[in-house]
Motif scaffolding. Structure first.
Motif, short mmCIF file in Angstrom:
data_model
loop_
_atom_site.label_atom_id
_atom_site.label_comp_id
_atom_site.label_asym_id
_atom_site.label_seq_id
_atom_site.Cartn_x
_atom_site.Cartn_y
_atom_site.Cartn_z
N THR A 117 36.96 47.37 38.28
CA THR A 117 37.60 46.33 39.07
C THR A 117 38.80 46.97 39.76
O THR A 117 39.24 48.06 39.39
N ARG A 119 42.37 47.96 40.53
CA ARG A 119 43.53 48.05 39.64
C ARG A 119 44.77 48.53 40.39
O ARG A 119 45.46 49.44 39.95
N TYR A 131 38.16 52.39 41.06
CA TYR A 131 39.02 51.25 40.72
C TYR A 131 39.79 50.75 41.95
O TYR A 131 40.85 50.14 41.82
N ASN A 133 38.94 49.20 46.24
CA ASN A 133 37.88 48.51 47.00
C ASN A 133 37.31 49.40 48.10
O ASN A 133 36.60 48.93 48.98
N CYS A 158 26.84 43.55 36.22
CA CYS A 158 27.69 42.75 37.11
C CYS A 158 28.11 41.45 36.43
O CYS A 158 27.28 40.64 36.03
N ARG A 160 31.02 39.73 38.06
CA ARG A 160 31.35 39.03 39.31
C ARG A 160 31.20 40.01 40.46
O ARG A 160 31.79 41.10 40.42
N ALA A 162 31.78 41.17 44.55
CA ALA A 162 32.85 41.00 45.52
C ALA A 162 32.54 39.81 46.43
O ALA A 162 31.39 39.37 46.55
N ASP A 287 37.63 41.49 48.16
CA ASP A 287 37.69 40.67 46.95
C ASP A 287 38.13 39.24 47.24
O ASP A 287 38.87 38.99 48.20
N PRO A 292 38.07 38.27 41.31
CA PRO A 292 37.87 39.65 41.75
C PRO A 292 36.60 40.27 41.17
O PRO A 292 36.13 39.89 40.09
N ARG A 293 36.05 41.19 41.92
CA ARG A 293 34.84 41.91 41.51
C ARG A 293 35.05 42.55 40.13
O ARG A 293 36.07 43.20 39.90
N LEU A 294 34.05 42.41 39.25
CA LEU A 294 34.11 43.01 37.92
C LEU A 294 32.71 43.43 37.49
O LEU A 294 31.79 42.62 37.44
#
Length: 308
Positions: A117, A119, A131, A133, A158, A160, A162, A287, A292-294
């Motif tokens: 994600t 950071r 880490y 985008n 996955c 979440r 983006a 994002d 947020p994307r995780l």
């Protein structure tokens, strides 16, 4: 060639049946394998997809389907119901597929799983491109590792996606080998050299955090399976300075730009990739600050198990 230090796996069935297609001196084995590989090569992610009810407890049919995809394509994409974030999932799923020896890199959490994600400003991981985008170029995971820590299996789950972007491109490294060998076996021979690609040492305030690491791009393990070590980065990488290597690298770059076997996958909640560390990249993404994307990433010293 064996990858020193790794447990010796059972020989690949195709090697026992018809010789080793990755031996440059075994042209009959290569031709037979090549014909079968191209006939089965997917042109979309649909043949890779496996519906999974519960990743923590695969049914025999689900497990067999995932092992089959990985044996044929070196990767599978599973689709499970979206659930709450649980970093135990990649390890539990991997265990059912023969992925047992987790590589707990220094940026992973205490359980050895890496939450991927953005950071920004959050510790040392913020300085590393996974880490962020930003787009990530073609690579295999752990290309900077020594042979005894070669990353042979990987699982990406996955939680979440983006808000926009973040699609991965995927390419079976065996198909990359095939295309290069067809173009000129000298390309493969150059990329088999033990000093073909060197990753310079990484330093921090304490000195050398990771020693320089030289190694081949292609290697074959004791079980006769092909492994690939590669990054398209142009910084922090040194290629062997000879004409054969330069030609091979240029051919590989062109292949990655226009191969008909490159697949595109955007993982949605509950979906994941399990693979024998195939070539992959990631496009840049945007994002949603509220969601947020995780993704959870687990990397292993094992390949996915062969089908029973």
């Amino acid at each position: 060639m064996s990858m020193g230090g790794c447990a010796v796996a059972a020989p690949d069935r195709r090697v026992a049946a018809m010789g080793n297609p990755f031996d440059l001196d075994d042209e009959p084995a290569y031709r037979a394998w090549r014909e079968a590989k191209l006939a089965d090569a997917p042109r979309s992610i649909e043949p890779l997809l496996v519906e999974v009810r519960d990743p923590f407890a695969l049914s025999p049919a689900e497990r067999d389907a995932l092992l089959d995809r990985c044996a044929r394509f070196n990767m599978a994409i599973y689709r499970a119901p979206a659930g709450e974030p649980d970093p135990a999932l990649p390890r539990a799923l991997g265990r059912q597929l023969g992925l047992l020896r987790l590589d707990a890199n220094w940026l992973a959490d205490e359980d050895g799983i890496s939450p991927i994600t953005v950071r920004d400003g959050a510790g040392p991981a913020a300085a590393f491109i996974p880490y962020t985008n930003r787009a990530i170029k073609w690579h295999t995971d752990g290309y900077y590792h020594p042979a005894e820590r070669a990353i042979r299996g990987m699982l990406l789950h996955c939680v979440r996606p983006a808000a926009g972007g973040g699609t991965n491109r995927l390419l079976d490294h065996e198909l990359a080998y095939l295309a290069l060998r067809d173009a000129d076996p000298a390309h493969v021979r150059a990329l088999l050299a033990p000093d073909a690609m060197t990753i310079p040492a990484r330093t921090d305030e304490g000195g050398v955090a990771r020693a320089a690491q030289s190694g081949p791009v292609f290697s074959v393990d004791a079980g006769g399976r092909l492994h690939m070590r590669y990054t398209a980065r142009t910084r922090s990488i040194e290629w062997k300075d000879d004409a054969a290597t330069r030609a091979a690298v240029a051919a590989l770059e062109q292949l990655l730009a226009d191969s008909p076997h490159v697949l595109r996958a955007r993982l949605e909640p509950g979906m994941g990739l399990v693979c024998n560390n195939v070539l992959h990249d990631r496009e840049a993404f945007v994002d949603d600050p509220q969601r947020p994307r995780l993704l959870y990433r687990a990397r292993f010293l094992d390949r996915v198990a062969q089908p029973d």
